[in-house]
Design an enzyme around this catalytic site. Structure first.
Site, PDB file in Angstrom:
ATOM      1  N   ASP A 453       1.030  -1.141  -0.156  1.00 11.16           N
ATOM      2  CA  ASP A 453       0.368  -0.187   0.341  1.00 11.16           C
ATOM      3  C   ASP A 453       0.466   0.931   0.564  1.00 11.16           C
ATOM      4  OD1 ASP A 453       1.136  -0.026   2.703  1.00 11.16           O
ATOM      5  OD2 ASP A 453      -0.772   0.570   2.942  1.00 11.16           O
ATOM      6  N   ARG A 457       5.705   4.207   5.854  1.00 10.42           N
ATOM      7  CA  ARG A 457       5.138   4.124   7.668  1.00 10.42           C
ATOM      8  C   ARG A 457       5.166   3.342   8.180  1.00 10.42           C
ATOM      9  NH1 ARG A 457      -0.932   5.893   5.627  1.00 10.42           N
ATOM     10  NH2 ARG A 457      -2.040   3.971   5.060  1.00 10.42           N
ATOM     11  N   ASP A 458       4.783   2.700   9.030  1.00 12.22           N
ATOM     12  CA  ASP A 458       4.995   1.395   9.400  1.00 12.22           C
ATOM     13  C   ASP A 458       3.677   0.870   8.859  1.00 12.22           C
ATOM     14  OD1 ASP A 458       2.791   2.929  10.676  1.00 12.22           O
ATOM     15  OD2 ASP A 458       3.207   2.515  12.950  1.00 12.22           O
ATOM     16  N   GLU A 459       3.626   0.568   8.048  1.00 11.94           N
ATOM     17  CA  GLU A 459       2.990  -0.573   7.295  1.00 11.94           C
ATOM     18  C   GLU A 459       2.902  -1.484   6.132  1.00 11.94           C
ATOM     19  OE1 GLU A 459      -2.002  -0.044   5.992  1.00 11.94           O
ATOM     20  OE2 GLU A 459      -0.833   1.713   7.247  1.00 11.94           O
ATOM     21  N   ASP A 466      -6.019  -3.328  -2.503  1.00  7.56           N
ATOM     22  CA  ASP A 466      -4.956  -2.170  -3.277  1.00  7.56           C
ATOM     23  C   ASP A 466      -4.523  -2.539  -4.461  1.00  7.56           C
ATOM     24  OD1 ASP A 466      -5.014  -1.105  -0.322  1.00  7.56           O
ATOM     25  OD2 ASP A 466      -3.198   0.267  -1.146  1.00  7.56           O
ATOM     26  N   TRP A 521     -12.170  -6.187  -1.383  1.00  4.44           N
ATOM     27  CA  TRP A 521      -9.920  -6.753  -0.533  1.00  4.44           C
ATOM     28  C   TRP A 521     -10.027  -8.180  -0.768  1.00  4.44           C
ATOM     29  CZ3 TRP A 521     -12.292  -2.152   0.855  1.00  4.44           C
ATOM     30  CH2 TRP A 521     -10.921  -1.303   0.547  1.00  4.44           C
ATOM     31  N   GLU A 737      -2.093   8.689  -0.902  1.00  2.96           N
ATOM     32  CA  GLU A 737      -2.964   7.859  -0.427  1.00  2.96           C
ATOM     33  C   GLU A 737      -4.774   8.376  -0.160  1.00  2.96           C
ATOM     34  OE1 GLU A 737      -4.067   5.097   3.545  1.00  2.96           O
ATOM     35  OE2 GLU A 737      -2.320   6.613   3.562  1.00  2.96           O
ATOM     36  N   HIS A 758       0.819   6.493  -2.753  1.00  6.59           N
ATOM     37  CA  HIS A 758      -0.203   5.114  -3.013  1.00  6.59           C
ATOM     38  C   HIS A 758      -0.135   5.247  -4.066  1.00  6.59           C
ATOM     39  CE1 HIS A 758      -0.902   4.235   1.538  1.00  6.59           C
ATOM     40  NE2 HIS A 758      -2.019   3.682   1.550  1.00  6.59           N
TER      41      HIS A 758
END
Length: 879
Positions: A453, A457-459, A466, A521, A737, A758
């Protein structure tokens, strides 16, 4: 001899067919040449095989009467483990005139029983803390004479290999991220030239925790998602004999990398460097510990490795209001920083990364828990340093500890899974060109081993929604065939663990979401394989993933008695719609269940179509009947007797139009009513984008399909936020995003979901390719092509091209007065239907020019409707 040539021969979807998994590999070849109406009538294969340790076999020759040139079946007996083959291909035209021969060399990887290596690791470290990277090495004697040498290597974690002091390969973050409980991918390297014949050789690798044991995900994350002890698995094979394999005789030692985490960055002590695989020093080396053989299947991957694909020179050094030194690379990207010069000889050098500046300072709040920082302890050689086991998404770096740093002292290294770029687009509108360029950069930044995605960041997770909405765009821009095929394998095995539910991220590490079942999803199991098949013509992807799609519909979807989604099931649906508040990104104006049910009907119809393609006729009939039944229930629930959708939004109407959600015997012309209402809504919204995750990828397509092309172009050219051009006008170099990830006053959006890289909203590029540019596939793999540019707005010219499985297809047009001038190119062995004003014809290969009459759409620009109490319609669009 034919004037058409074969430009490339390919094995399966591999870029480098060394160590392939398949024992009966399919072959493909692309053509080039400007020959009218060229069709292959037959092809010929010459195969010379070399089993490991045996004499070269006699040449095999095959002639097959067929027009197929994409993923043709292997004609010979299956390859053996480590067997190589030299293959020559030529094609014949309909007059039986052959092309020149083209060739490829392939080599089979290892059978499971041929693996002697066991995982080796260092001492046990604290599992609650980041694992310190270590080095491990083994020593072997090479024979005085040999033919070929191979290194087969992977890791529980990440590795970077060396042989006799030389780095092996050019990969980053190898072997990448897979569902490690099920699949562990290895690479094969030809090390014949690096081995010292008749001498002692030292093979070794750095090993880091990576995705295997490192902290992943948001909300503070979780460590040890797959295991607690990173380890290396490797063996060197010379002429079929294993001469070195990781095991108890190997040794390990820490080194200059003190710490290295995917999200947080690296700590490097330049004083601790040594030539550890070019020097047999015994100092401090300890006997390696071995682990049990992993249960995961060792397999070769068709996904390209993560490599350096670009190098960026920074454009500006900035002194911030607080006195910090910040370097601007001018482009938001994913990768690392390489230090090119020597910094000061003492102290510490600290490099912090971020995508944006906020009021002149490094904007790190969107990183959440990711530190994205390199810390280098100075004193030793630093020039040439780059971190090994981390990656960042950034445009800016803040440097502390290097007072006189210059632009020439650092470089940005862009990394991603190095897929071939296949699709291009440009037009007369500079901001739309920039928008398309931003889509490309976001695709590069979010394809580091898996489709993520975001890269910063912390992802950085493989969100299934997506890639589901983005895959048509992705498949045009890049040869994503091997990348997605490898990832979809993990979708299925992780889905099996959840009894049919599809994880929201793959590889699956988000335990908190296991009880959630999300439309859009989960539909990746059906829709993305069909997108893959459409783009690349690989019917095996449909066969291999069919069980996954069926499992989703049979056990993943939580149903009401009508067959539609159970309304008690929470849905993300039109996630991040612009009208959703920053602190509630799922609070979209479109009914979440309408979105879920529209997708369920579309996905079920798609699986029915897939079942028919692969010969499952009973399943095809069953799913088609389900579509009929669910559509009736959908109308009873959401459509009024007069044809209005109860959820009166852009997204709802776009879904109905694009997915053709119609009863078998419609009582009225529903699409006409929806088109009329959608026209009203986009005018009312001042042509701002009002759609979220479900609606944005299709809104322009739906407008074009409903003969509202003037509205589609007006929305595409809108400047008001939210619009595709509003971030561009604020200086975006990637897709955001949120439309307003950065507010107009230079403040970062306060929402938690605020990323500046994103790709999901970049799915608009599929409209640029297929409608503005005019290219789309009709038959799988672009065997049949649609060429139908539909100019509009103020765009006066456009050009798009795609390197299809058959060769280059392109369309270039420009408006000159009352004429539309169009140049097209169709690759050999394909056909195309050209549709232009006054023209509708089937053509074969070659280049053609069309000059047709052109009239500007009198409906553009649409003016909107002024009311006594309403706002004045916006005129803020970019001509």
């Amino acid at each position: 001899m034919s004037s058409v040539t074969i430009s490339r021969v390919q094995c399966e979807h591999y870029q480098n067919p060394l160590g392939i998994e398949e024992r009966e590999p399919r072959l493909s070849w692309k053509f080039q040449g400007d020959v009218s109406d060229w069709i292959q009538s037959a092809y010929e294969l010459r195969i010379v095989r070399q089993p490991i340790g045996e004499e070269q076999k006699a040449e095999e020759t095959y002639r097959i009467e067929s027009s197929q040139s994409v993923l043709v079946q292997w004609p010979s007996s299956p390859l053996q483990s480590q067997e190589s083959a030299h293959i020559q291909v030529r094609s014949y035209d309909q007059q039986n005139s052959p092309t020149a021969w083209s060739d490829i060399d392939i080599e089979a990887g290892l059978d499971p029983q041929d693996w002697n290596a066991v995982p080796v690791t260092c001492e046990k470290q604290d599992a609650a803390r980041p694992r310190k990277p270590f080095r491990t090495r083994g020593v072997f004697e090479a024979p005085a004479k040999f033919s070929k040498a191979r290194l087969y290597i992977t890791a529980l974690g990440l590795y970077e290999a060396e042989l006799n002091g030389k780095r092996i390969g050019d990969e980053y973050l190898a072997p990448g991220w897979t569902s490690y409980h099920h699949h562990l991918v290895y690479r094969t390297f030809d090390v014949s030239e690096t081995i010292k014949s008749g001498q002692e050789n030292i093979i070794g690798a750095w090993v880091g925790e990576g995705w295997y044991a490192g902290r992943l995900a948001f909300r503070g994350g979780k460590r040890n998602n797959y295991g607690e002890r990173p380890a290396l698995i490797a063996q060197v094979v010379i002429d079929g004999k294993v001469v070195a394999a990781t095991g108890p005789e190997w040794e390990w030692k820490y080194g200059a990398i003190v710490n290295s985490e995917i999200q947080n960055g690296e700590i490097f002590d330049s004083n601790l460097q040594d030539d550890w695989t070019d020097n047999r020093s015994e100092d401090d080396w300890q006997r390696a510990e071995t682990l049990s053989t992993p249960q995961a299947q060792l397999q070769a991957s068709q996904s390209p490795p993560v490599r350096e694909v670009d190098r960026i020179t920074p454009i500006e050094i900035i002194t911030t209001p607080s006195g910090k030194t910040v370097i601007d690379f001018g482009q938001n990207f994913a990768g690392i920083v390489r230090i090119l010069s020597e910094p000061p000889s003492s102290g510490e050098l600290i490099i912090r990364h971020a995508e944006v500046l906020e009021h002149g300072e490094l904007g790190v709040r969107p990183l959440r828990h990711a530190k994205a920082t390199e810390r280098i302890i100075l004193g030793g050689k630093v020039a040439g340093y780059e971190p090994k086991f981390t990656s960042h998404g950034f445009r800016y770096i803040e440097i502390t500890g290097w007072p006189d740093v210059k632009l020439t002292d650092v470089a940005g290294i862009v990394t991603h899974s190095a897929m071939e770029r296949t699709g291009h687009f440009t037009c007369s509108h500079p901001l739309i060109n920039k928008l398309h360029q931003n889509v490309v950069w976001s695709t590069i930044g979010n394809t580091i081993s898996i489709p993520t995605d975001c890269p910063q960041r912390d992802e950085r997770l493989g969100w299934t929604g997506d890639i589901q909405v983005f895959s048509p765009t992705f498949n045009y821009l890049f040869d994503s065939s091997g990348f997605l095929k490898s990832w979809l394998k993990d979708v299925y095995v992780d889905q099996l663990n959840l009894d049919g539910n599809v994880p929201v991220t793959v590889p699956d590490i988000l335990d908190d979401f296991h009880n959630q079942r999300f439309a859009v999803w989960g539909d990746v199991t059906v829709l993305t394989p069909l997108d893959h098949y459409t783009a690349f013509g690989d019917i095996d992807i449909l066969k291999e993933q069919y069980a996954s799609g069926a499992l989703w519909l049979e056990k993943g979807v939580v149903r009401a008695s009508t067959g539609l989604w159970n309304p008690d099931q929470y849905q993300l649906s039109d996630w991040l719609a612009p009208k959703a508040p920053p602190d509630a990104p799922g609070d979209a104006p479109t009914d979440t269940m309408l979105v879920a049910d529209a997708y369920l009907i579309h996905t079920t119809r798609t699986l029915s179509r897939i079942a028919a393609i692969i010969g499952k006729e009973e399943d095809a009939k069953m799913y088609a009947e389900q579509v009929t039944s669910m559509t009736e229930a959908f109308y009873a629930e959401y459509i009024t007797p007069n044809g209005r959708a109860l959820s009166d939004t852009q997204t709802a109407l776009a879904l109905l139009l694009q997915f053709d959600i119609l009863p078998e015997s419609p009582s009225r012309d529903y699409p006409a009513g929806w088109a009329s209402r959608l026209s009203t809504l986009v005018e009312k919204d001042n042509w701002k984008v009002a759609t979220g995750f479900a609606g944005t990828p299709i809104i322009l397509h739906a407008l074009a399909k409903a003969d509202l092309l003037h509205h589609a172009y007006r929305m595409l050219q809108a400047r008001d936020c939210p619009s595709w051009l509003s971030p561009v006008l604020l200086g975006a170099t990637t897709i955001w995003e949120r439309w307003d990830s950065m507010l107009a006053d230079g403040t970062i959006n306060p929402g938690e979901m605020t990323s500046f890289n994103h790709y999901a909203l970049g799915s608009v590029a599929s409209f640029l390719h297929s409608v503005v540019g005019g290219l789309s596939p009709v038959a799988p793999g672009w065997k049949e092509i649609s060429i139908q540019p539909r100019p509009g707005g103020t765009i006066t010219s456009a050009s798009t091209s795609f390197q299809s499985p058959y060769g280059l297809v392109s369309c270039e047009w420009k408006i000159q007065g009352d004429k539309l001038e169009v140049d097209v190119q169709v690759p050999p062995n394909t056909t195309a239907k050209v549709v232009l004003p006054g023209v509708s014809e089937e053509i074969g290969s070659g280049k053609r020019h069309y000059s047709v009459s052109w009239e500007k759409d009198p409906r553009f620009p649409p003016k909107g409707t002024e009311t006594a109490y309403g706002a004045t319609p916006s005129e803020n669009w970019e001509p």
